[in-house]
Design a protein around this motif. Sequence first.
Motif, PDB file in Angstrom:
ATOM      1  N   GLU A 203       0.875  -1.173   0.000  1.00  0.00           N
ATOM      2  CA  GLU A 203       0.000   0.000   0.000  1.00  0.00           C
ATOM      3  C   GLU A 203       0.908   1.218   0.000  1.00  0.00           C
ATOM      4  OE1 GLU A 203      -3.875   1.641  -0.139  1.00  0.00           O
ATOM      5  OE2 GLU A 203      -3.192  -0.448  -0.247  1.00  0.00           O
TER       6      GLU A 203
ATOM      7  N   ARG B  16      -3.867   3.020  -4.851  1.00  0.00           N
ATOM      8  CA  ARG B  16      -2.581   3.071  -4.175  1.00  0.00           C
ATOM      9  C   ARG B  16      -1.979   1.699  -3.890  1.00  0.00           C
ATOM     10  NH1 ARG B  16      -2.455   6.260   1.090  1.00  0.00           N
ATOM     11  NH2 ARG B  16      -4.495   5.335   1.477  1.00  0.00           N
ATOM     12  N   GLY B  17      -2.549   0.646  -4.425  1.00  0.00           N
ATOM     13  CA  GLY B  17      -2.048  -0.695  -4.138  1.00  0.00           C
ATOM     14  C   GLY B  17      -1.168  -1.234  -5.244  1.00  0.00           C
TER      15      GLY B  17
END
Length: 345
Positions: A247, A276-277
């Motif tokens: 993350e 955001r991963g």
Amino acid sequence: MPSTSDGEILARGLVKTYTPRGSAPVRALDGLDLSVAPGTVLGLLGPNGAGKSTTVKILTTLARPDAGRAVVAGNDVARRPDAVRRAIGVVAQRSGVDPVATGRENLVLQARLHGLSGRDARARADALLERFLLTEAAGRRADTYSGGMQRRLDVALGLVHRPRILFLDEPTTGLDPEARAAMWAEISRLAREEGVTVLLTTHYLEEADRLAGGGGRIAVVDRGKVVAEGTPDELKGALRGDAVHLELGPSADLREACRVVAAVPGTREVRGVGSRGVSARADDGAAAVPAVLAALQAAGAPAASVTVARPSLDDVYLRVTGRRYAAEAAEDETPAEQHHEEVAV
């Protein structure tokens, strides 16, 4: 032409298109193939809109395919729908329970509709009430039952006539963890001890893993097709190494972070997930993590968190569809603007 020697449920090339009023046509099934062996559990895994419920509707004679053919219990669903209906039990997403009748009255009526005598209908109702732990509530109106009790009554109704094949469409939706575990145990027992063939649809990864783990199989459905099929162990075992999930911090650039991770020796199949991963695979995840974190830090895209795990069904889904299953399932229930395209390197 499907061969009835191959399984209790067979589908070849199923196509189904819907045209909602005022909207463009939607292809729910796009050449779906399926086979279920007798006395086994097959879990159809996929988010809402993947084609699971449409498949069940066709196999249970509630809808006709635009193309393709299906055979259930040795009967063509289009040519011999009555024979199919006699061989199957169906538990739909929406409850079929009469809310103003008692639990016992619901079961007795269902048994009578299937041709049982009054005595046999009452005996069968009592047996099912006991099996599903509803005996104490048998004389109460069904609208006084909890959600878990109503769902158990739904499954009991589907079993009144002792079907050789049971279709369960999202059987544990809305149940609490204890009720869900009890339902899993009963479904497994039906296949293991009574030889009932079970096809169930679900969007719970844990449910598919649990129910298909005892000799059953999973079929991953995406955009109207089966894109992967096998036992849970087979599907997860096809993914070599470990899954690494990161993350990123709020200021990181996802696309650049994916490129940085992909350049680290030992990483592969790097994808952006959501906004955001980052997901990647590595032969030795624990050994790869320090290098990955250092590379991201040097690139000005530090990770906020990182996990390393053995392959899961979510990783299988990511591999065959290019999307995280959990994120896609959530998208079905959240506004469209929350969707983010995957970034693959």
